[in-house]
Design a protein around this motif. Sequence first.
Motif, short mmCIF file in Angstrom:
data_model
loop_
_atom_site.label_atom_id
_atom_site.label_comp_id
_atom_site.label_asym_id
_atom_site.label_seq_id
_atom_site.Cartn_x
_atom_site.Cartn_y
_atom_site.Cartn_z
N VAL A 130 0.86 -1.17 0.00
CA VAL A 130 0.00 0.00 0.00
C VAL A 130 0.90 1.23 0.00
O VAL A 130 1.78 1.36 0.84
N ASP A 131 0.66 2.11 -0.95
CA ASP A 131 1.39 3.37 -1.00
C ASP A 131 0.76 4.29 0.04
O ASP A 131 -0.29 4.90 -0.20
N LEU A 132 1.36 4.32 1.22
CA LEU A 132 0.78 5.08 2.33
C LEU A 132 0.85 6.59 2.10
O LEU A 132 0.13 7.35 2.76
N ASN A 133 1.69 7.04 1.17
CA ASN A 133 1.70 8.45 0.80
C ASN A 133 0.51 8.81 -0.07
O ASN A 133 0.02 9.93 -0.04
N ARG A 134 0.04 7.85 -0.82
CA ARG A 134 -1.12 8.05 -1.70
C ARG A 134 -2.44 7.82 -0.95
O ARG A 134 -3.44 8.47 -1.23
N CYS A 135 -2.44 6.89 0.01
CA CYS A 135 -3.65 6.55 0.78
C CYS A 135 -4.22 7.80 1.45
O CYS A 135 -3.50 8.56 2.09
N GLN A 136 -5.51 8.00 1.28
CA GLN A 136 -6.20 9.15 1.87
C GLN A 136 -7.11 8.77 3.03
O GLN A 136 -7.84 9.60 3.54
N GLY A 137 -7.12 7.50 3.42
CA GLY A 137 -7.91 7.06 4.56
C GLY A 137 -9.40 6.93 4.30
O GLY A 137 -10.21 7.06 5.21
N TYR A 138 -9.78 6.64 3.06
CA TYR A 138 -11.20 6.45 2.74
C TYR A 138 -11.77 5.18 3.36
O TYR A 138 -12.96 5.05 3.52
N ALA A 139 -10.92 4.24 3.69
CA ALA A 139 -11.26 3.00 4.41
C ALA A 139 -12.12 2.02 3.63
O ALA A 139 -12.70 1.11 4.21
N GLN A 140 -12.19 2.16 2.32
CA GLN A 140 -12.93 1.17 1.53
C GLN A 140 -12.29 -0.20 1.66
O GLN A 140 -12.99 -1.21 1.73
N CYS A 141 -10.98 -0.25 1.74
CA CYS A 141 -10.28 -1.53 1.88
C CYS A 141 -10.63 -2.19 3.22
O CYS A 141 -10.85 -3.39 3.28
N ALA A 142 -10.68 -1.40 4.28
CA ALA A 142 -10.99 -1.95 5.60
C ALA A 142 -12.43 -2.46 5.66
O ALA A 142 -12.72 -3.42 6.36
N PHE A 143 -13.30 -1.84 4.90
CA PHE A 143 -14.69 -2.28 4.85
C PHE A 143 -14.81 -3.59 4.07
O PHE A 143 -15.53 -4.50 4.48
N LEU A 144 -14.08 -3.71 2.97
CA LEU A 144 -14.20 -4.88 2.10
C LEU A 144 -13.34 -6.06 2.51
O LEU A 144 -13.66 -7.21 2.20
N ALA A 145 -12.23 -5.81 3.19
CA ALA A 145 -11.33 -6.89 3.63
C ALA A 145 -10.85 -6.59 5.05
O ALA A 145 -9.67 -6.31 5.28
#
Length: 75
Positions: A5-20
């Motif tokens: 995960v490119d943590l510099n690009r990640c904006q914290g939308y949390a779609q990944c945490a919701f789906l996985a």
Amino acid sequence: MRLVVDLNRCQGYAQCAFLAPDVFTMHGEEALMYNPNADEVQRENVLRAAAACPVQAILVDLADVPPRAEGDADA
């Protein structure tokens, strides 16, 4: 399966945490934690999470995962 995960690009939308949720978790409002070596049983959820990322910050490497044969019961 390996994840980056490119943590510099990640904006914290949390779609990944919701789906996985077994692979990705949010700590606080913006800090993402994830398992870079997710289990194969999480494959579909991880692929959905990567596809749903609004900023495409998740890279999934399936190079070391054998392809599923057609007709697999869990495919």
